[in-house]
Scaffold this motif. Structure first.
Motif, PDB file in Angstrom:
ATOM      1  N   MET A   1       0.853  -1.193   0.000  1.00  0.00           N
ATOM      2  CA  MET A   1       0.000   0.000   0.000  1.00  0.00           C
ATOM      3  C   MET A   1       0.881   1.232   0.000  1.00  0.00           C
ATOM      4  N   PRO A   2       0.840   2.085  -1.056  1.00  0.00           N
ATOM      5  CA  PRO A   2       1.642   3.301  -1.063  1.00  0.00           C
ATOM      6  C   PRO A   2       1.172   4.247   0.038  1.00  0.00           C
ATOM      7  N   LEU A   3       2.106   4.863   0.716  1.00  0.00           N
ATOM      8  CA  LEU A   3       1.774   5.771   1.798  1.00  0.00           C
ATOM      9  C   LEU A   3       2.088   7.196   1.376  1.00  0.00           C
ATOM     10  N   SER A   4       1.282   8.130   1.841  1.00  0.00           N
ATOM     11  CA  SER A   4       1.469   9.528   1.499  1.00  0.00           C
ATOM     12  C   SER A   4       2.509  10.142   2.419  1.00  0.00           C
ATOM     13  N   ALA A   5       2.471  11.459   2.523  1.00  0.00           N
ATOM     14  CA  ALA A   5       3.454  12.165   3.333  1.00  0.00           C
ATOM     15  C   ALA A   5       3.515  11.600   4.748  1.00  0.00           C
ATOM     16  N   SER A   6       4.712  11.447   5.251  1.00  0.00           N
ATOM     17  CA  SER A   6       4.912  10.869   6.567  1.00  0.00           C
ATOM     18  C   SER A   6       4.310  11.763   7.648  1.00  0.00           C
ATOM     19  N   PRO A   7       3.484  11.206   8.556  1.00  0.00           N
ATOM     20  CA  PRO A   7       2.970  12.028   9.655  1.00  0.00           C
ATOM     21  C   PRO A   7       4.077  12.567  10.543  1.00  0.00           C
ATOM     22  N   VAL A   8       5.186  11.831  10.676  1.00  0.00           N
ATOM     23  CA  VAL A   8       6.300  12.328  11.484  1.00  0.00           C
ATOM     24  C   VAL A   8       6.864  13.608  10.889  1.00  0.00           C
ATOM     25  N   VAL A   9       7.059  13.592   9.569  1.00  0.00           N
ATOM     26  CA  VAL A   9       7.602  14.774   8.884  1.00  0.00           C
ATOM     27  C   VAL A   9       6.606  15.921   8.918  1.00  0.00           C
ATOM     28  N   ARG A  10       5.332  15.596   8.705  1.00  0.00           N
ATOM     29  CA  ARG A  10       4.308  16.643   8.722  1.00  0.00           C
ATOM     30  C   ARG A  10       4.159  17.270  10.107  1.00  0.00           C
TER      31      ARG A  10
ATOM     32  N   ALA B   1       8.691   6.345   3.813  1.00  0.00           N
ATOM     33  CA  ALA B   1       7.524   6.191   2.957  1.00  0.00           C
ATOM     34  C   ALA B   1       7.243   7.408   2.084  1.00  0.00           C
ATOM     35  N   GLY B   2       7.380   8.600   2.602  1.00  0.00           N
ATOM     36  CA  GLY B   2       7.068   9.785   1.809  1.00  0.00           C
ATOM     37  C   GLY B   2       8.280  10.427   1.174  1.00  0.00           C
ATOM     38  N   ALA B   3       9.446   9.787   1.279  1.00  0.00           N
ATOM     39  CA  ALA B   3      10.687  10.418   0.838  1.00  0.00           C
ATOM     40  C   ALA B   3      10.829  10.413  -0.674  1.00  0.00           C
TER      41      ALA B   3
ATOM     42  N   TYR C   1      12.255  15.290   0.829  1.00  0.00           N
ATOM     43  CA  TYR C   1      10.861  15.079   0.469  1.00  0.00           C
ATOM     44  C   TYR C   1      10.442  15.949  -0.722  1.00  0.00           C
ATOM     45  N   PRO C   2       9.388  15.517  -1.443  1.00  0.00           N
ATOM     46  CA  PRO C   2       8.957  16.264  -2.632  1.00  0.00           C
ATOM     47  C   PRO C   2       8.599  17.715  -2.334  1.00  0.00           C
ATOM     48  N   ASP C   3       7.945  17.937  -1.197  1.00  0.00           N
ATOM     49  CA  ASP C   3       7.609  19.306  -0.799  1.00  0.00           C
ATOM     50  C   ASP C   3       8.843  19.909  -0.133  1.00  0.00           C
ATOM     51  N   PRO C   4       9.480  20.902  -0.754  1.00  0.00           N
ATOM     52  CA  PRO C   4      10.722  21.446  -0.179  1.00  0.00           C
ATOM     53  C   PRO C   4      10.538  22.081   1.189  1.00  0.00           C
TER      54      PRO C   4
END
Length: 299
Positions: A1-10, A108-110, A230-233
């Motif tokens: 299952m692909p995971l979106s942005a990491s909650p830890v990073v967010r 996962a979100g990297a 991550y994709p979002d700088p």
């Protein structure tokens, strides 16, 4: 299952943004908590440090206090929802210990991952048999290690490299990592074959640091580490430094920039990818083939 942005990073990103907004309004932690009727400053402090899963209602109250207009408000609400994610991640990651989950959430979100290892094959590249033996050996040094759970956790993490949109992954390993170091021959040959197979993937870059390359003025990290971008700088680039009992997560710009410099120097020192593949192939060719066991007599 692909995971979106990491909650830890967010969570880290949200904390930085909320702290910046509070300081922009020249408010102290105490003043904000007094306006919101919060019993103490610890709740707000943990949110700003990215140490707790935020409640969306609390974030909305903070945005009201700071007078944040749209579209910035809408963007921060999206980040807060990512930061509060929990159930979907728990189902996707399954059975994992705290340390394995920390790696999985960052991976996962990297968009880019770089790992340095001085002694072991990095976890994302390990075969189950290699993992089992190495974790069993490490269990002698740390308490409460579930070896089989660790093996399964690494297998789940490794799905990252096989997904449709994988991150660019670079492994930087000292040459001694390519030696069997007491492993059974069949386990080591399987591990070498795994490295060679993964090196064929366009998004995987395995680079060996030749023996002696870390002497003199060349870099020599004191501990294994992993770097994530991550994709979002605006999401904080992160470094996880591995120690015997825990892992140190770094997000401060100065700390991360220091490790980025180490990565660049290691890349300049390491063998090119093609030469690394040749070295691994030579090691595989020179490794003795295990002999099948002779059947025991029954007489």
């Amino acid at each position: 299952m692909p995971l979106s942005a990491s909650p830890v990073v967010r969570r880290a990103r949200l904390g930085v943004e909320l702290r910046r907004l509070r300081r922009r309004e020249s408010l102290t932690l105490e003043q904000v908590c007094l306006r919101l009727g919060w019993a103490s400053t610890s709740k707000l402090s943990r949110i700003e440090l990215g140490q707790s899963r935020p409640d969306l209602a609390d974030v909305l109250d903070l945005l009201d206090v700071y007078g944040v207009p749209s579209p910035q408000r809408d963007e921060l609400i999206v980040i807060a929802r990512d930061a509060a994610t929990g159930r979907g991640w728990s189902r996707a990651l399954g059975e994992m210990g705290e340390r394995q989950r920390a790696y999985a959430e960052l991976e996962a979100g990297a968009e880019r991952i770089v790992e340095y290892q001085g002694v072991l094959v990095p976890g994302l590249l390990q075969t189950p048999a290699y993992t089992r033996l190495r974790v069993s050996a490490g269990a002698l040094l740390t308490a409460d290690v579930d070896v089989e759970a660790d093996v399964r956790a690494r297998a789940v993490r490794q799905e990252l490299l096989a997904r449709a949109d994988p991150p660019h992954y670079t492994a930087l390993v000292e040459e001694r990592v390519c030696d069997p170091d007491g492993l059974p021959v069949d386990v080591w040959r399987e591990q070498l074959r795994r490295l060679l197979a993964l090196a064929e993937r366009s998004h995987v870059d395995i680079r060996v640091l030749p023996a002696g390359a870390s002497s003199g003025d060349a870099p020599h990290p004191l501990a294994p580490f992993s770097y994530y971008a991550y994709p979002d700088p605006a999401d904080p680039r992160t470094v996880l430094v591995e120690t015997l009992t825990t892992d140190l997560r770094l997000t401060a710009e100065a700390d991360v920039a220091h490790y980025e410099g180490i990565v660049e120097r290691l890349l300049a020192t390491a063998l090119p990818a093609e030469a690394t593949v040749e070295l691994l192939a030579r090691r595989l060719g020179s490794a003795p083939v295990p002999r099948p066991r002779e059947p025991r007599g029954t007489g």
